[in-house]
Design an enzyme around this catalytic site. Structure first.
Site, PDB file in Angstrom:
ATOM      1  N   GLY A  15       0.814  -1.198   0.000  1.00  0.00           N
ATOM      2  CA  GLY A  15       0.000   0.000   0.000  1.00  0.00           C
ATOM      3  C   GLY A  15       0.852   1.254   0.000  1.00  0.00           C
ATOM      4  N   PHE A  16       0.190   2.390   0.068  1.00  0.00           N
ATOM      5  CA  PHE A  16       0.866   3.684   0.046  1.00  0.00           C
ATOM      6  C   PHE A  16       1.910   3.785   1.165  1.00  0.00           C
ATOM      7  CE2 PHE A  16       0.142   7.885   2.301  1.00  0.00           C
ATOM      8  CZ  PHE A  16       1.214   8.534   1.703  1.00  0.00           C
ATOM      9  N   ASP A  36       0.465  -8.776   1.075  1.00  0.00           N
ATOM     10  CA  ASP A  36      -0.587  -7.897   0.581  1.00  0.00           C
ATOM     11  C   ASP A  36      -1.500  -8.676  -0.352  1.00  0.00           C
ATOM     12  OD1 ASP A  36      -2.020  -5.578  -0.689  1.00  0.00           O
ATOM     13  OD2 ASP A  36      -0.498  -4.436   0.393  1.00  0.00           O
ATOM     14  N   TYR A 153     -14.682   1.387   9.950  1.00  0.00           N
ATOM     15  CA  TYR A 153     -13.236   1.633  10.040  1.00  0.00           C
ATOM     16  C   TYR A 153     -12.837   2.032  11.456  1.00  0.00           C
ATOM     17  CZ  TYR A 153      -8.607   3.540   9.012  1.00  0.00           C
ATOM     18  OH  TYR A 153      -7.260   3.803   9.013  1.00  0.00           O
ATOM     19  N   LYS A 157     -10.468  -0.334  14.147  1.00  0.00           N
ATOM     20  CA  LYS A 157      -9.197   0.086  14.728  1.00  0.00           C
ATOM     21  C   LYS A 157      -9.275   0.133  16.258  1.00  0.00           C
ATOM     22  CE  LYS A 157      -6.666   0.697  11.031  1.00  0.00           C
ATOM     23  NZ  LYS A 157      -5.435  -0.090  10.782  1.00  0.00           N
ATOM     24  N   THR A 183      -1.927  11.402   6.382  1.00  0.00           N
ATOM     25  CA  THR A 183      -0.604  11.305   5.756  1.00  0.00           C
ATOM     26  C   THR A 183      -0.781  11.349   4.244  1.00  0.00           C
ATOM     27  OG1 THR A 183       0.298  10.022   7.593  1.00  0.00           O
ATOM     28  CG2 THR A 183       1.432   9.826   5.485  1.00  0.00           C
TER      29      THR A 183
END
Length: 345
Positions: A15-16, A36, A153, A157, A183
């Protein structure tokens, strides 16, 4: 205490943010296993690493124990980043988002326990919901709508944090929780749906910039190299956290949109759309713990970071059109059918 790592496993490593962490570790002499399933990651993010002797790519799902818990060989660091972090994706795939937060985190913790490895959970500022305390400190418990659309989401978390702390207390596992604030940087997907990649894509395409609501809600955005350094500072320490990693320089969404337009050299035309349900009005980290315990603070200013990111998008968008069309076709068809993560056949 500063830990040294010989071999690390990164879930969501293509991912990023994960791909930047892969690069960072390899550059500092640590072998990397990147796991991934490419639900939102991109093979191109790690393509340049495939010929590196210390890099291994495992195409697999964190919710499948065969792809995480059964990894052979020594491991002394597990970075658990696997998640659908963008609203554009987690709202389309709510069950997968919850499962990776629960089942995926459990598998990553079990891997760390079996190997005696340091475990770092990539949590999020979404833990704080639409905060009533400003700026947000790690001691703040948050203001989350547990039944709203974003809860898949946020609560995934929050559960992952609780599970991580339970493993720490029960098994005395060396764990850490990093709460990552907004970010940005190279390798974000143009269709990511989050603010900065959307503004850049629209500006480079000479489209109006879509701003939710009046645009006066605030965000604190951190360039990816700073976030990477912060995560690794926590990993190398004995700090359990949670620790906020983000840039405490607060900006309005409208101000960020106008800055993107200025740096791309395009006229700024804003198109206001309805604010999403439970969209936070203010978001800004208190980074006192990161500064005092880890000696970390961000170095890259907004204009410098945006310039790097815009330059990357400008290079990439020339050959992104075909892939973006395929992504849009898949989105139109809806998410693929999913099985319960408890099914292992």
């Amino acid at each position: 205490m500063r830990r040294n790592f010989r071999r690390a496993v990164i879930t969501g490593g293509a991912g990023f943010l994960g791909s930047h962490l892969c690069e960072y570790l390899l550059e500092h002499g640590t072998e990397v296993v990147c796991v991934d399933n490419f639900a939102t990651g991109d093979a191109r993010n790690v393509a340049s690493l495939l010929d590196h002797d210390g890099f291994q790519l495992v195409v697999g799902d964190a919710c499948d124990p065969r792809h995480v818990r059964a990894l052979p060989g020594p491991v002394d660091l597990v970075l658990h980043l696997a998640s659908l972090a963008s609203p554009a994706f987690y709202l389309r795939r709510p069950l997968e988002t919850l499962w990776v937060g629960a089942v995926g985190t459990a598998h990553a913790l079990e891997l760390a326990r079996a190997k005696g490895a340091r475990f770092v959970l990539a949590s999020t500022s979404e833990i704080y919901g639409d905060p009533l305390v400003h700026p947000q400190t790690e001691s703040y418990w948050g203001n989350v709508n547990s039944v709203g659309p974003r809860s898949v989401y946020d609560e995934s978390k929050r559960y992952a944090e609780a599970l991580t702390m339970a493993y720490r207390r029960v098994y005395r596992l060396s764990t850490a929780i990093v709460r990552i604030f907004n970010t940005y940087g190279p390798r974000m997907r143009p269709d990511d749906g989050r603010m900065i990649p959307t503004f850049i894509r629209q500006s480079l395409s000479k489209e109006p910039l879509t701003v939710a609501g009046d645009g006066l809600q605030t965000r604190s955005v951190c360039y990816v190299s700073d976030t990477t350094r912060g995560i690794m500072a926590l990993a190398h320490s004995d700090v359990a956290g949670p620790v906020n990693i983000g840039n405490p320089e607060e900006r309005t969404v409208r101000e960020i949109a106008e800055k993107v337009g200025q740096l791309t050299g395009q006229p700024v035309h804003l198109r206001h759309v309805e604010r999403p349900v439970d969209d936070p009005r203010r978001r800004c980290p208190d980074i006192s713990l990161a500064t005092s315990l880890l000696g970390w603070r961000p170095h890259v200013g907004l204009e410098e970071g945006l310039r790097h990111t815009i330059d990357w998008f400008a290079r990439e968008m020339g050959h992104e059109q075909g892939q973006r069309s395929r992504d849009e076709d898949r989105a139109d068809r809806g998410p693929p059918p999913v099985r319960s993560p408890l099914w292992h056949g």
